[in-house]
Design a protein around this motif. Structure first.
Motif, PDB file in Angstrom:
ATOM      1  N   SER A   1      81.244  68.620  68.150  1.00 32.19           N
ATOM      2  CA  SER A   1      80.725  69.006  69.453  1.00 32.19           C
ATOM      3  C   SER A   1      80.375  67.807  70.322  1.00 32.19           C
ATOM      4  CB  SER A   1      79.488  69.898  69.283  1.00 32.19           C
ATOM      5  OG  SER A   1      79.806  71.038  68.524  1.00 32.19           O
ATOM      6  N   ALA A   2      80.077  66.659  69.707  1.00 34.04           N
ATOM      7  CA  ALA A   2      79.624  65.501  70.485  1.00 34.04           C
ATOM      8  C   ALA A   2      80.749  64.867  71.293  1.00 34.04           C
ATOM      9  CB  ALA A   2      78.998  64.467  69.558  1.00 34.04           C
ATOM     10  N   THR A   3      81.983  64.878  70.767  1.00 30.11           N
ATOM     11  CA  THR A   3      83.100  64.240  71.466  1.00 30.11           C
ATOM     12  C   THR A   3      84.300  65.159  71.639  1.00 30.11           C
ATOM     13  OG1 THR A   3      84.117  63.389  69.433  1.00 30.11           O
ATOM     14  CG2 THR A   3      82.449  62.006  70.495  1.00 30.11           C
ATOM     15  N   GLY A   4      84.305  66.302  70.963  1.00 31.83           N
ATOM     16  CA  GLY A   4      85.475  67.171  70.979  1.00 31.83           C
ATOM     17  C   GLY A   4      86.461  66.860  69.874  1.00 31.83           C
ATOM     18  N   PHE A   5      86.227  65.769  69.133  1.00 30.60           N
ATOM     19  CA  PHE A   5      87.030  65.391  67.973  1.00 30.60           C
ATOM     20  C   PHE A   5      86.070  65.162  66.803  1.00 30.60           C
ATOM     21  CE2 PHE A   5      89.602  64.270  71.593  1.00 30.60           C
ATOM     22  CZ  PHE A   5      90.888  64.618  71.227  1.00 30.60           C
ATOM     23  N   GLU A   6      86.554  65.440  65.582  1.00 30.31           N
ATOM     24  CA  GLU A   6      85.670  65.308  64.428  1.00 30.31           C
ATOM     25  C   GLU A   6      85.202  63.869  64.274  1.00 30.31           C
ATOM     26  OE1 GLU A   6      85.655  66.590  59.735  1.00 30.31           O
ATOM     27  OE2 GLU A   6      86.600  67.839  61.263  1.00 30.31           O
ATOM     28  N   THR A   7      83.872  63.720  64.184  1.00 29.54           N
ATOM     29  CA  THR A   7      83.235  62.415  64.132  1.00 29.54           C
ATOM     30  C   THR A   7      82.119  62.451  63.104  1.00 29.54           C
ATOM     31  OG1 THR A   7      83.649  62.169  66.506  1.00 29.54           O
ATOM     32  CG2 THR A   7      82.085  60.637  65.515  1.00 29.54           C
ATOM     33  N   ALA A   8      81.963  61.383  62.328  1.00 29.41           N
ATOM     34  CA  ALA A   8      80.861  61.313  61.377  1.00 29.41           C
ATOM     35  C   ALA A   8      79.538  61.383  62.124  1.00 29.41           C
ATOM     36  CB  ALA A   8      80.937  60.021  60.561  1.00 29.41           C
ATOM     37  N   GLN A   9      78.590  62.137  61.578  1.00 32.97           N
ATOM     38  CA  GLN A   9      77.315  62.320  62.257  1.00 32.97           C
ATOM     39  C   GLN A   9      76.610  60.989  62.511  1.00 32.97           C
ATOM     40  OE1 GLN A   9      74.583  64.917  60.247  1.00 32.97           O
ATOM     41  NE2 GLN A   9      73.155  65.014  61.955  1.00 32.97           N
TER      42      GLN A   9
ATOM     43  N   ASP B   1      77.884  58.330  63.380  1.00 29.39           N
ATOM     44  CA  ASP B   1      78.514  57.605  64.476  1.00 29.39           C
ATOM     45  C   ASP B   1      78.280  58.259  65.838  1.00 29.39           C
ATOM     46  OD1 ASP B   1      79.561  55.706  62.724  1.00 29.39           O
ATOM     47  OD2 ASP B   1      81.364  56.888  62.350  1.00 29.39           O
ATOM     48  N   THR B   2      77.544  59.369  65.874  1.00 30.95           N
ATOM     49  CA  THR B   2      77.256  60.014  67.149  1.00 30.95           C
ATOM     50  C   THR B   2      76.004  59.401  67.759  1.00 30.95           C
ATOM     51  OG1 THR B   2      75.937  61.753  66.083  1.00 30.95           O
ATOM     52  CG2 THR B   2      78.286  62.178  66.388  1.00 30.95           C
ATOM     53  N   VAL B   3      75.977  59.352  69.083  1.00 35.20           N
ATOM     54  CA  VAL B   3      74.824  58.773  69.777  1.00 35.20           C
ATOM     55  C   VAL B   3      73.639  59.728  69.737  1.00 35.20           C
ATOM     56  CG1 VAL B   3      73.970  57.976  72.007  1.00 35.20           C
ATOM     57  CG2 VAL B   3      76.258  57.324  71.244  1.00 35.20           C
ATOM     58  N   LYS B   4      73.846  61.005  70.065  1.00 33.54           N
ATOM     59  CA  LYS B   4      72.751  61.965  70.131  1.00 33.54           C
ATOM     60  C   LYS B   4      72.295  62.387  68.739  1.00 33.54           C
ATOM     61  CE  LYS B   4      72.903  65.151  73.260  1.00 33.54           C
ATOM     62  NZ  LYS B   4      71.772  64.714  74.085  1.00 33.54           N
ATOM     63  N   ASN B   5      71.043  62.822  68.661  1.00 36.61           N
ATOM     64  CA  ASN B   5      70.493  63.303  67.400  1.00 36.61           C
ATOM     65  C   ASN B   5      70.878  64.770  67.213  1.00 36.61           C
ATOM     66  OD1 ASN B   5      69.168  60.970  66.386  1.00 36.61           O
ATOM     67  ND2 ASN B   5      67.591  61.221  67.956  1.00 36.61           N
TER      68      ASN B   5
END
Length: 662
Positions: free
Chosen positions: A29-37, A39-43
């Motif tokens: 949901s953070a970028t629209g592509f699967e990303t390790a949690q 590596d996401t900016v938001k909590n």
């Protein structure tokens, strides 16, 4: 207050003594592509299928109630999901709820709320909760945040399960699922049949949920996923109770003798097709197409004798691409097309006085069609990351409304808006980061917001889109081997939309200015046999300026927003066969309306406990006690004239069930 102090003490002590944090969760949901949690900016809060199964949640609503950043308002038949203090009236318009990336918010929130519990918890892979913002990727209505429910795909799976559940109120639920992989094709089928019986009289329904997924690997770097969901519900539901009725019997339906209970029937079909391709090491592409149709028929008997038939449909096409350039920089861009349509017919009568009856025959045909372009760019300079995002959205409305034999409304209007986001992220260590974010977003009106009704005449109003500005700062790191996240935010909104209702008349207006600010804190620890999760949310709201001629709410807090919410979750594995889970949630008092009159909803603390027993690796038996200390509280409290109206929540109740894997 003692409860808050005790829970905060537990959080602080756990933060100081955790070990072995696991960060294997991923989010899309953070970028629209699967990303390790990590590596996401938001909590981001992520609830996995394993956590859902360990706690034996019975619905999506039950899962969300345990998340500190989420406020669930109302009973199980039509809950409103609020984040960051939107309030009861604006939650549906400012919190986007998605299933597999497909928005399910209805374009008419005046006759019910978003149909949240149409997904069986047994079919959920994970739930991603992003408090605050998301306008670049998701467009209108994300001021409060985003909830994305990801269902299971069945890919790479061979086998199935059967399960059954029974509660002390008489709910009976059975489900069966099966998945297999045939070469490059993964197939899963899930079916659930539930005969729901709630705490109160007439709170009952028969529900059926079917879902199938086809996951086909076209090539090593190409994948096609088709999902179909079918939901059916038919039942009755209780009404709010007066204080006198509460004192007599909290479980009663609220209907007088001889009055039939209100009925509701829902049929929902949802299709989605997603194509994903990794073009090369630097370019990823996907396109999501979806079709959603929900038909809801309600029959009201108490205050009016009315039948309403509502059909809500939505078609969406959303392609997007991620391009990696230089060493660690990336660019995400895409296009969204969404066409949402509402057909609603109502016929009935309402008693205006002992000698006067108003007869109703109304037809609505409303469409909102949006076209959007967005771009999100991220640049890395050593330990510093800079993200810039921009979105443009154009919405066109077709409004057709008839009421009895009066002059119909027949109008076409349009709105255009833009969103902007700037983020700075400092990776000060291998495990920790601190970020600052500014987002300028918007909420464009729903079609039902764009006209007023005065003396049985519909007229186009001059309603403006809401425009908000959010400032956010957050950090995440290990503290004594405990993963801790903290976020502070401040949001101001211009032209916030509200509905002014007086009898059968209503007008939609723009409040001049509102503000919301607060802090969100989370922590989690993994010991040898013990897992702890803690969370705390503080939210403060204020109406800064009001519309011309409106002054009774200036300086007041937004109604139905608790200032404090705390959550403590404990999972303990006694041995290879027995595990114990418990969750305690505290919610503070809050005002019932924006004018802050009529007092407050009381604070409450609810504890749920569940025990899982595995007599063999493939069989789970479980039992649970919900509201173990029998707290008497309310799902919601409202005012009808000068009288309080209550929706009592369930008291202590039990659940028993099993699940067998094969």
């Amino acid at each position: 207050m003692r409860t808050k102090i005790a829970l905060l003490s537990l959080i602080l002590s756990a933060v100081a003594h955790g070990a072995d944090i696991e960060l294997g969760k991923s989010v899309i949901s953070a970028t629209g592509f699967e990303t390790a949690q990590k590596d996401t900016v938001k909590n981001v809060s992520v609830v996995t299928a394993q956590e859902i199964e360990e706690k034996n949640y019975q619905s999506v609503t039950d899962v969300l109630k345990d998340i500190p950043s989420v406020n669930v308002i109302g009973d199980s038949s039509s809950p409103k999901i609020d984040m960051r203090g939107q309030g009861k009236d604006n939650a549906d318009s400012n919190v986007q709820i998605l299933i597999d990336g497909v928005t399910i918010n209805t374009i008419d929130s005046s006759h019910g709320s978003t149909p949240l519990n149409t997904v069986a918890v047994e079919n959920i892979e994970r739930i991603e909760v992003i408090p605050g913002g998301g306008a670049i990727l998701y467009g209108s209505g994300t001021r409060g945040g985003i909830i994305n429910i990801i269902t299971k795909t069945g890919a790479g799976y061979q086998g199935g399960s059967i399960g059954a559940e029974y509660t002390s109120y008489g709910t009976k639920k059975g489900n069966v699922s099966y998945g297999t992989t045939l070469g490059k094709l993964g197939v899963s089928v899930d079916y659930l049949d539930e005969r729901y019986r709630g705490f109160r009289d007439e709170d009952e329904s028969d529900n059926k949920n079917f879902q199938t997924t086809l996951n086909y690997d076209l090539a090593e770097d190409k994948k096609l996923t088709f999902k179909y969901l079918r939901f059916e519900e038919k039942g009755t539901y209780p009404t709010s109770l007066t204080r006198k009725q509460i004192n007599e019997d909290r479980e009663q339906s609220g209907y007088d003798s001889g009055i039939l209970p209100s009925e509701k029937e829902i049929k929902k079909n949802e299709f989605s097709l997603k194509y994903e391709q990794k073009i090369n090491d630097k370019i990823d592409f996907n396109i999501l197409t979806s079709y959603h149709d929900m038909n809801m028929v309600t029959h009201e008997y108490k205050d009016m004798n009315q039948v309403m038939d509502m059909d809500d449909t939505r078609i969406a096409v959303k392609p997007k691409m991620r391009v990696k350039y230089r060493e660690n920089d990336e660019l995400i861009f895409g296009y969204d097309y969404v066409k949402a349509k509402l057909d609603r017919k109502s016929i009935g009568s309402m008693k205006i006085s002992p000698t006067k009856t108003s007869y109703i025959k109304a037809d609505s045909n409303l469409t909102k069609e949006t076209n959007s372009l967005f771009v999100l760019n991220k640049n890395n300079f050593g330990k510093l990351e800079f993200t810039q995002g921009l979105r443009y959205e154009y919405a066109e409305y077709d409004l057709h409304r008839k009421y009895n034999n009066l002059l119909p409304l027949d109008e076409t209007v349009s709105e255009d808006n833009f969103a902007l986001e700037l983020v700075t992220n400092y990776l000060y260590s291998d495990t920790g980061n601190i970020y600052a974010r500014i987002e300028r977003g918007f909420t464009s009106p729903k079609p039902t917001d764009l006209y007023d009704k005065v003396n049985n005449q519909y007229t186009l109003n001059n309603l403006k889109s809401e425009k908000y500005l959010t400032y956010e700062i957050g950090a995440r790191d290990y503290i004594y081997d405990s993963l801790v996240g903290i976020t502070g935010f401040y949001t101001t909104t211009e032209d916030e939309i509200y509905k002014d209702t007086q009898g059968l008349n209503f007008k939609f207006k723009n409040i001049g200015k509102t503000e919301r600010y607060g802090v969100e804190l989370s922590a989690e620890q993994y010991f040898d046999k013990l897992t702890l999760r803690e969370g705390y949310s503080y939210i403060k709201t204020k109406i800064k300026e009001t519309a011309p001629g409106e002054s009774n709410t200036k300086g007041k807090e937004i109604g139905n927003v608790p200032n404090h919410k705390l959550s403590l979750s404990l999972d303990y594995k006694l041995n290879d066969k027995v595990s114990l889970s418990s969750t305690t949630v505290y919610s503070a008092k809050y005002y019932l309306n924006n004018s802050n009159t009529g007092g407050k909803q009381n604070s409450y603390t609810v504890t749920n406990v569940t025990i899982n027993y595995y007599p063999m690796p493939t069989l789970k038996l479980y039992t649970g006690i919900n509201n173990i200390f029998n707290e008497k509280y309310y799902d919601s409290v409202s005012m009808k004239g000068n009288e309080y109206m209550f929706d009592p929540a369930a008291e202590r109740n039990f659940v028993f069930g099993f699940k067998y894997n094969f």
